[in-house]
Scaffold this motif. Structure first.
Motif, PDB file in Angstrom:
ATOM      1  N   GLY A  57       0.779  -1.225   0.000  1.00 51.31           N
ATOM      2  CA  GLY A  57       0.000   0.000   0.000  1.00 51.31           C
ATOM      3  C   GLY A  57       0.812   1.276   0.000  1.00 51.31           C
ATOM      4  O   GLY A  57       0.247   2.377  -0.013  1.00 51.31           O
ATOM      5  N   VAL A  58       2.135   1.162   0.011  1.00 54.68           N
ATOM      6  CA  VAL A  58       2.993   2.344   0.079  1.00 54.68           C
ATOM      7  C   VAL A  58       3.980   2.405  -1.086  1.00 54.68           C
ATOM      8  O   VAL A  58       4.119   3.450  -1.751  1.00 54.68           O
ATOM      9  N   SER A  59       4.684   1.313  -1.326  1.00 59.99           N
ATOM     10  CA  SER A  59       5.792   1.311  -2.282  1.00 59.99           C
ATOM     11  C   SER A  59       5.313   1.365  -3.736  1.00 59.99           C
ATOM     12  O   SER A  59       4.205   0.930  -4.059  1.00 59.99           O
ATOM     13  N   LEU A  60       6.193   1.859  -4.582  1.00 60.80           N
ATOM     14  CA  LEU A  60       5.957   1.819  -6.020  1.00 60.80           C
ATOM     15  C   LEU A  60       6.105   0.383  -6.508  1.00 60.80           C
ATOM     16  O   LEU A  60       6.859  -0.396  -5.923  1.00 60.80           O
ATOM     17  N   PRO A  61       5.417   0.005  -7.589  1.00 59.44           N
ATOM     18  CA  PRO A  61       5.569  -1.354  -8.116  1.00 59.44           C
ATOM     19  C   PRO A  61       6.966  -1.573  -8.696  1.00 59.44           C
ATOM     20  O   PRO A  61       7.681  -0.621  -9.035  1.00 59.44           O
TER      21      PRO A  61
END
Length: 265
Positions: free
Chosen positions: A214-218
């Protein structure tokens, strides 16, 4: 059989290093026991395995942070290595007080790479620990793929100016790279602009990150930014435990286990 007597160990280390230096990002789903290692290894796209110290400790009822006895930790990692043909990187935590010796024992268990936390020790001590781990690899005849971690963001004073915190993370990361670590790891680095700043300072293909749900970029976006590696730390175990708790709650409420459950063990 000792690590130096295993002809495949150097090849696995070279494979792991090549995966870190390739243009494509190396994405790792961290494992914590034999069955998780087998499931991840058998999943298309898996190229290497990384253990999660937090998850292994939790498996045996210990808190993270070198509370699990080293020999128990190593025994599980050894079992993971024996369960896969993929190269394995171990979370060495802070080295259990003797980073070089801990790395030597990990290599004897078949490990060819590892994370090492600096715990924000004085920089000269942290650099010496990096050098000790790399020396253990050379003594074993392999290029140990050290992912040198700085806790500059993890342990930062919340009131400290963000740029000062980033500058310290960069300073320590550069020192670890200069000491010979092929890549560096900065937990809690997630914002696109901050990642760009760090990559510009360190160079492309030098930074590894942890994916925070829910936070990091893919991974595909991180690859474009020049990130070398994305791992998942304890979050893969939390995914499994979330599924277990949800299934148990449905069962206790009068339902059944999910119909799409697969026989993975």
């Amino acid at each position: 059989m000792t690590a130096s007597a295993r002809p495949d160990l150097a090849a696995r280390a070279r494979t792991l290093l090549d995966l870190h230096t390739a243009p494509e990002i190396l994405t790792l789903a961290n494992v914590w026991d034999v069955v998780s290692a087998q499931v991840v290894s058998a999943t298309p796209g898996a190229k290497a395995l990384a253990t999660a110290s937090h998850s292994i400790a939790a498996t045996f009822g210990y808190q993270d942070g070198e509370n699990i006895p080293l020999e128990l930790h190593l025994d599980m990692v050894r079992r993971i290595v024996q369960a896969t043909t993929l190269p394995v990187s171990m979370d060495l935590e802070s080295g259990y007080g003797h980073p070089g010796e801990t790395a030597r024992k990990a290599i004897e268990a078949g490990v060819v790479g590892g994370n090492l936390e600096d715990a924000m020790k004085p920089l000269d001590e942290a650099v010496a620990a990096v050098k000790a781990v790399l020396a253990a690899g050379r003594s074993a005849g392999i290029e140990f793929v050290l992912n040198a971690r700085t806790d500059a963001l993890v342990k930062a004073d919340p009131a400290a100016p963000r740029q000062e915190v980033l500058d310290e993370a960069i300073r320590r990361s550069q020192a670890f790279l200069e000491a010979g670590a092929p890549v560096v790891f900065i937990p809690r680095l997630a914002a696109r602009d901050e990642i760009e700043t760090v990559v510009n300072a360190l160079g492309r293909g030098k930074l590894t990150l942890i994916g925070i749900p829910g936070v990091s970029l893919p991974a595909s976006e991180l690859e474009k930014l020049g990130v070398a590696r994305l791992s998942t730390g304890p979050f893969t175990q939390r995914v499994a435990l979330t599924a277990l708790q949800d299934a148990a709650a449905a069962l206790f409420a009068g339902g059944m286990l999910p119909a799409d459950t697969r026989a993975l063990n």
